[in-house]
Write an enzyme that holds these catalytic residues in place. Sequence first.
Site, PDB file in Angstrom:
ATOM      1  N   TRP A 132       0.791  -1.223   0.000  1.00 49.64           N
ATOM      2  CA  TRP A 132       0.000   0.000   0.000  1.00 49.64           C
ATOM      3  C   TRP A 132       0.824   1.275   0.000  1.00 49.64           C
ATOM      4  O   TRP A 132       0.273   2.358  -0.132  1.00 49.64           O
ATOM      5  CB  TRP A 132      -0.953   0.020   1.212  1.00 49.64           C
ATOM      6  CG  TRP A 132      -0.321  -0.345   2.532  1.00 49.64           C
ATOM      7  CD1 TRP A 132      -0.388  -1.571   3.140  1.00 49.64           C
ATOM      8  CD2 TRP A 132       0.468   0.481   3.398  1.00 49.64           C
ATOM      9  NE1 TRP A 132       0.318  -1.552   4.336  1.00 49.64           N
ATOM     10  CE2 TRP A 132       0.852  -0.298   4.509  1.00 49.64           C
ATOM     11  CE3 TRP A 132       0.899   1.818   3.344  1.00 49.64           C
ATOM     12  CZ2 TRP A 132       1.643   0.198   5.558  1.00 49.64           C
ATOM     13  CZ3 TRP A 132       1.685   2.312   4.384  1.00 49.64           C
ATOM     14  CH2 TRP A 132       2.044   1.509   5.465  1.00 49.64           C
ATOM     15  N   ASN A 133       2.140   1.187   0.186  1.00 47.77           N
ATOM     16  CA  ASN A 133       2.856   2.452   0.444  1.00 47.77           C
ATOM     17  C   ASN A 133       3.090   3.289  -0.814  1.00 47.77           C
ATOM     18  O   ASN A 133       3.058   4.522  -0.737  1.00 47.77           O
ATOM     19  CB  ASN A 133       4.135   2.217   1.236  1.00 47.77           C
ATOM     20  CG  ASN A 133       5.130   1.340   0.529  1.00 47.77           C
ATOM     21  OD1 ASN A 133       4.751   0.379  -0.138  1.00 47.77           O
ATOM     22  ND2 ASN A 133       6.395   1.649   0.657  1.00 47.77           N
ATOM     23  N   LYS A 156      -2.316  -7.858  -8.376  1.00 47.72           N
ATOM     24  CA  LYS A 156      -3.232  -7.663  -7.253  1.00 47.72           C
ATOM     25  C   LYS A 156      -2.620  -6.644  -6.292  1.00 47.72           C
ATOM     26  O   LYS A 156      -1.782  -6.966  -5.462  1.00 47.72           O
ATOM     27  CB  LYS A 156      -3.500  -8.970  -6.494  1.00 47.72           C
ATOM     28  CG  LYS A 156      -4.682  -8.792  -5.554  1.00 47.72           C
ATOM     29  CD  LYS A 156      -4.611  -9.606  -4.294  1.00 47.72           C
ATOM     30  CE  LYS A 156      -3.643  -9.113  -3.270  1.00 47.72           C
ATOM     31  NZ  LYS A 156      -4.010  -7.832  -2.638  1.00 47.72           N
ATOM     32  N   PRO A 157      -3.074  -5.392  -6.382  1.00 41.56           N
ATOM     33  CA  PRO A 157      -2.582  -4.382  -5.446  1.00 41.56           C
ATOM     34  C   PRO A 157      -3.132  -4.626  -4.035  1.00 41.56           C
ATOM     35  O   PRO A 157      -4.032  -5.452  -3.831  1.00 41.56           O
ATOM     36  CB  PRO A 157      -3.121  -3.069  -6.016  1.00 41.56           C
ATOM     37  CG  PRO A 157      -3.491  -3.373  -7.436  1.00 41.56           C
ATOM     38  CD  PRO A 157      -3.921  -4.816  -7.422  1.00 41.56           C
ATOM     39  N   GLY A 206       6.344  -6.442  -0.331  1.00 46.43           N
ATOM     40  CA  GLY A 206       5.581  -6.323   0.907  1.00 46.43           C
ATOM     41  C   GLY A 206       6.440  -6.678   2.102  1.00 46.43           C
ATOM     42  O   GLY A 206       7.677  -6.578   2.050  1.00 46.43           O
ATOM     43  N   SER A 207       5.782  -7.108   3.160  1.00 46.15           N
ATOM     44  CA  SER A 207       6.493  -7.357   4.408  1.00 46.15           C
ATOM     45  C   SER A 207       7.249  -8.690   4.371  1.00 46.15           C
ATOM     46  O   SER A 207       6.942  -9.570   3.556  1.00 46.15           O
ATOM     47  CB  SER A 207       5.476  -7.382   5.546  1.00 46.15           C
ATOM     48  OG  SER A 207       4.585  -8.458   5.341  1.00 46.15           O
ATOM     49  N   GLU A 228      10.594  -8.644  -2.804  1.00 47.25           N
ATOM     50  CA  GLU A 228      11.132  -7.319  -2.429  1.00 47.25           C
ATOM     51  C   GLU A 228      10.482  -6.959  -1.101  1.00 47.25           C
ATOM     52  O   GLU A 228       9.309  -6.598  -1.061  1.00 47.25           O
ATOM     53  CB  GLU A 228      10.768  -6.276  -3.496  1.00 47.25           C
ATOM     54  CG  GLU A 228      11.307  -6.588  -4.873  1.00 47.25           C
ATOM     55  CD  GLU A 228      12.762  -6.156  -5.055  1.00 47.25           C
ATOM     56  OE1 GLU A 228      13.302  -5.486  -4.157  1.00 47.25           O
ATOM     57  OE2 GLU A 228      13.342  -6.512  -6.101  1.00 47.25           O
ATOM     58  N   LEU A 229      11.230  -7.079  -0.018  1.00 52.95           N
ATOM     59  CA  LEU A 229      10.619  -7.018   1.309  1.00 52.95           C
ATOM     60  C   LEU A 229      11.068  -5.787   2.094  1.00 52.95           C
ATOM     61  O   LEU A 229      11.513  -4.807   1.520  1.00 52.95           O
ATOM     62  CB  LEU A 229      10.910  -8.334   2.041  1.00 52.95           C
ATOM     63  CG  LEU A 229      10.631  -9.599   1.206  1.00 52.95           C
ATOM     64  CD1 LEU A 229      10.945 -10.846   2.004  1.00 52.95           C
ATOM     65  CD2 LEU A 229       9.198  -9.628   0.690  1.00 52.95           C
ATOM     66  N   CYS A 262      10.127   1.571   1.781  1.00 54.14           N
ATOM     67  CA  CYS A 262      11.019   0.485   2.191  1.00 54.14           C
ATOM     68  C   CYS A 262      12.436   1.001   2.358  1.00 54.14           C
ATOM     69  O   CYS A 262      13.180   0.528   3.200  1.00 54.14           O
ATOM     70  CB  CYS A 262      10.964  -0.648   1.165  1.00 54.14           C
ATOM     71  SG  CYS A 262      11.368  -0.112  -0.493  1.00 54.14           S
ATOM     72  N   GLU A 360      11.260  -3.056  11.490  1.00 61.59           N
ATOM     73  CA  GLU A 360      10.889  -1.973  10.572  1.00 61.59           C
ATOM     74  C   GLU A 360       9.856  -1.081  11.257  1.00 61.59           C
ATOM     75  O   GLU A 360       8.930  -1.569  11.894  1.00 61.59           O
ATOM     76  CB  GLU A 360      10.305  -2.579   9.296  1.00 61.59           C
ATOM     77  CG  GLU A 360      10.153  -1.571   8.192  1.00 61.59           C
ATOM     78  CD  GLU A 360       9.687  -2.217   6.889  1.00 61.59           C
ATOM     79  OE1 GLU A 360       8.838  -3.126   6.939  1.00 61.59           O
ATOM     80  OE2 GLU A 360      10.172  -1.797   5.826  1.00 61.59           O
TER      81      GLU A 360
HETATM   82  P1  NAD Z   1       1.976  -6.961   3.270  1.00 63.33           P
HETATM   83  O1  NAD Z   1       3.016  -8.013   3.255  1.00 63.33           O
HETATM   84  O2  NAD Z   1       1.062  -6.886   4.416  1.00 63.33           O
HETATM   85  O3  NAD Z   1       1.042  -7.057   1.970  1.00 63.33           O
HETATM   86  C1  NAD Z   1       1.570  -6.998   0.668  1.00 63.33           C
HETATM   87  C2  NAD Z   1       0.606  -7.660  -0.295  1.00 63.33           C
HETATM   88  O4  NAD Z   1       0.530  -9.056  -0.006  1.00 63.33           O
HETATM   89  C3  NAD Z   1      -0.830  -7.147  -0.251  1.00 63.33           C
HETATM   90  O5  NAD Z   1      -1.285  -6.991  -1.572  1.00 63.33           O
HETATM   91  C4  NAD Z   1      -1.571  -8.269   0.454  1.00 63.33           C
HETATM   92  O6  NAD Z   1      -2.925  -8.357   0.103  1.00 63.33           O
HETATM   93  C5  NAD Z   1      -0.825  -9.481  -0.039  1.00 63.33           C
HETATM   94  N1  NAD Z   1      -0.940 -10.688   0.794  1.00 63.33           N
HETATM   95  C6  NAD Z   1      -1.216 -10.791   2.114  1.00 63.33           C
HETATM   96  N2  NAD Z   1      -1.178 -12.078   2.507  1.00 63.33           N
HETATM   97  C7  NAD Z   1      -0.860 -12.818   1.414  1.00 63.33           C
HETATM   98  C8  NAD Z   1      -0.644 -14.202   1.182  1.00 63.33           C
HETATM   99  N3  NAD Z   1      -0.744 -15.098   2.165  1.00 63.33           N
HETATM  100  N4  NAD Z   1      -0.307 -14.596  -0.051  1.00 63.33           N
HETATM  101  C9  NAD Z   1      -0.166 -13.705  -1.046  1.00 63.33           C
HETATM  102  N5  NAD Z   1      -0.365 -12.374  -0.899  1.00 63.33           N
HETATM  103  C10 NAD Z   1      -0.698 -11.934   0.324  1.00 63.33           C
HETATM  104  O7  NAD Z   1       2.791  -5.598   3.078  1.00 63.33           O
HETATM  105  P2  NAD Z   1       2.240  -4.109   3.210  1.00 63.33           P
HETATM  106  O8  NAD Z   1       1.999  -3.845   4.663  1.00 63.33           O
HETATM  107  O9  NAD Z   1       1.160  -3.888   2.222  1.00 63.33           O
HETATM  108  O10 NAD Z   1       3.498  -3.260   2.718  1.00 63.33           O
HETATM  109  C11 NAD Z   1       4.487  -2.743   3.543  1.00 63.33           C
HETATM  110  C12 NAD Z   1       5.743  -3.585   3.442  1.00 63.33           C
HETATM  111  O11 NAD Z   1       6.207  -3.600   2.096  1.00 63.33           O
HETATM  112  C13 NAD Z   1       6.882  -3.032   4.252  1.00 63.33           C
HETATM  113  O12 NAD Z   1       7.526  -4.077   4.921  1.00 63.33           O
HETATM  114  C14 NAD Z   1       7.801  -2.438   3.202  1.00 63.33           C
HETATM  115  O13 NAD Z   1       9.153  -2.335   3.587  1.00 63.33           O
HETATM  116  C15 NAD Z   1       7.614  -3.384   2.083  1.00 63.33           C
HETATM  117  N6  NAD Z   1       8.039  -2.772   0.825  1.00 63.33           N
HETATM  118  C16 NAD Z   1       9.160  -3.260   0.195  1.00 63.33           C
HETATM  119  C17 NAD Z   1       9.619  -2.667  -0.967  1.00 63.33           C
HETATM  120  C18 NAD Z   1      10.852  -3.160  -1.679  1.00 63.33           C
HETATM  121  O14 NAD Z   1      11.049  -2.809  -2.847  1.00 63.33           O
HETATM  122  N7  NAD Z   1      11.696  -3.955  -1.051  1.00 63.33           N
HETATM  123  C19 NAD Z   1       8.920  -1.580  -1.497  1.00 63.33           C
HETATM  124  C20 NAD Z   1       7.809  -1.114  -0.822  1.00 63.33           C
HETATM  125  C21 NAD Z   1       7.359  -1.732   0.323  1.00 63.33           C
END
Ligand code: NAD
Length: 473
Positions: A132-133, A156-157, A206-207, A228-229, A262, A360
């Site tokens: 979401w960021n 899937k955003p 994501g996370s 990419e976490l 991130c 984080e």
């Molecule tokens: P999140 O991991 O909660 O969610 C990311 C995505 O994963 C969402 O679309 C969510 O619906 C989906 N998701 C959730 N459970 C799932 C599952 N079991 N299987 C498949 N998909 C699933 O992350 P967030 O809170 O939306 O984003 C913030 C995180 O993203 C932070 O940790 C940040 O550092 C990281 N991030 C990393 C980068 C990078 O390039 N390394 C860039 C931006 C953000």
Amino acid sequence: MKIRNPRTGKTDYEIAPLSGETVTDIAQQLRAAQTGWAAKTPEERGAILLQWADAIEVNLGTIIPALTNDTGRGGISKIEAAGVPGQIRRWARTAPQLIAEGQPADQPTSVPTITTSTELVPYQLAGVISPWNFPMTLALIDAIPALMAGSAVLIKPSEVTPRFIKPLMATVEQIPELAAVLSIIEGDGKTGAAMIDQVDYVCFTGSVATGWKVGESAAQAFIPASLELGGKDPMIVLASADPETAAATALRASIVNTGQACQSIERVYVAREIAEPFLASLTAQAEAVALNYPDINKGHIGPFIFEKQAEIAQNQIDDAVRKGAKLVTGGAVENLGGGLYLRPTILTDVPPDSNIIREENFGPVIPVVIYDQIEEAIAQANDSIFGLSAAVVGGSVTEAEQIASHLKAGAVSINDGSLTSMVWEAEKSSFGYSGLGASRMGASGLMRFFRKRVLIRQSGEAARIEAFAEENF
Ligand code: NAD
């Protein structure tokens, strides 16, 4: 599913997360269209994507307000949406040559009668799961090169920020050849999980916690994953740095976008020689930062996009203070008109075992640690499960670079911070739990979507079994 507005705290939008069956249907349709898409030349695919870039530009008037409602921020939503056509044009321009160079023909080998030619075969369907960021940038950052490679793409955003999907899909639908191979769907974690079984390559941003699950599912499905976490980026400020400039850089790189990046600077290690003027300047500059409230068009930082993140940030601040850290400025999440805001927060004397040093934060929080020896700073910067990126600020580029080479990070900004948000041309690999898989930056951002098929050509006589008769050895 009701969606909260980050500025009002009210739910003012709804999505119906797609079920696994619907995801399967969409995936099948995309696969069917991909054959024709891959049969086009890279230049032809590029020409279609250029039409899309134009369509996005024409429709920024509907996309930007949706993105603003998703994220609660004004200027950055404009930069984010307006930057996408440029990214599409860059890949449309550069991909054809990279693809040509990746398919060398008639290459000699160590066997004089054998030559090789390489063919690039795109993965049929790439899946993108994004956070979401930066909802629009991160939904498209992997999708654009995947399309240029000849893959169909299912995106899937995040369910936290879904409002931009409809106006963006409206631009895709204006170009039927693109709409056949690109789908951006509404959904939650379950939808994301269902996607992994349907695609041939998964790009996840994501996370760490979710990335781990995605990595496991990808392994089960036997498909490659780019993960990419999260990060906990350190900045080392050397004794030779100008304290005021270093403070300005640390502040911007930590708090821009309310720290929800991130590659945000999340820890600062400053040399004792300049710690006092650095901290004084950092505090003064931090206290001059204004919230984008009540007027979204004024000030520097907006509300937290995701309310749970505000709670995480607050808990980490409280944990650090409980463990003995000194709160210099900021420190309390404020509810203003329903939005959750945090003024730039500076902590000193932070124990290394505090959560604010180890986990984080994703908020505008700057824990500052003073060091005596540079070895100590390097060791503390490297003492993390993360290794996304880092920064070194010193009196000269050369001096800062010498320290940068000791850091466990996929990218190190020299005399600046968070430069990976601006520079996408160079490949990088995450260290630790910050990620896994091929780089999304640089040429690999495109080339990872291909399998390589080598044609091995025998122009001499093929060996007969007699050559392997034991008597001949
Ligand atoms: P999140 O991991 O909660 O969610 C990311 C995505 O994963 C969402 O679309 C969510 O619906 C989906 N998701 C959730 N459970 C799932 C599952 N079991 N299987 C498949 N998909 C699933 O992350 P967030 O809170 O939306 O984003 C913030 C995180 O993203 C932070 O940790 C940040 O550092 C990281 N991030 C990393 C980068 C990078 O390039 N390394 C860039 C931006 C953000």
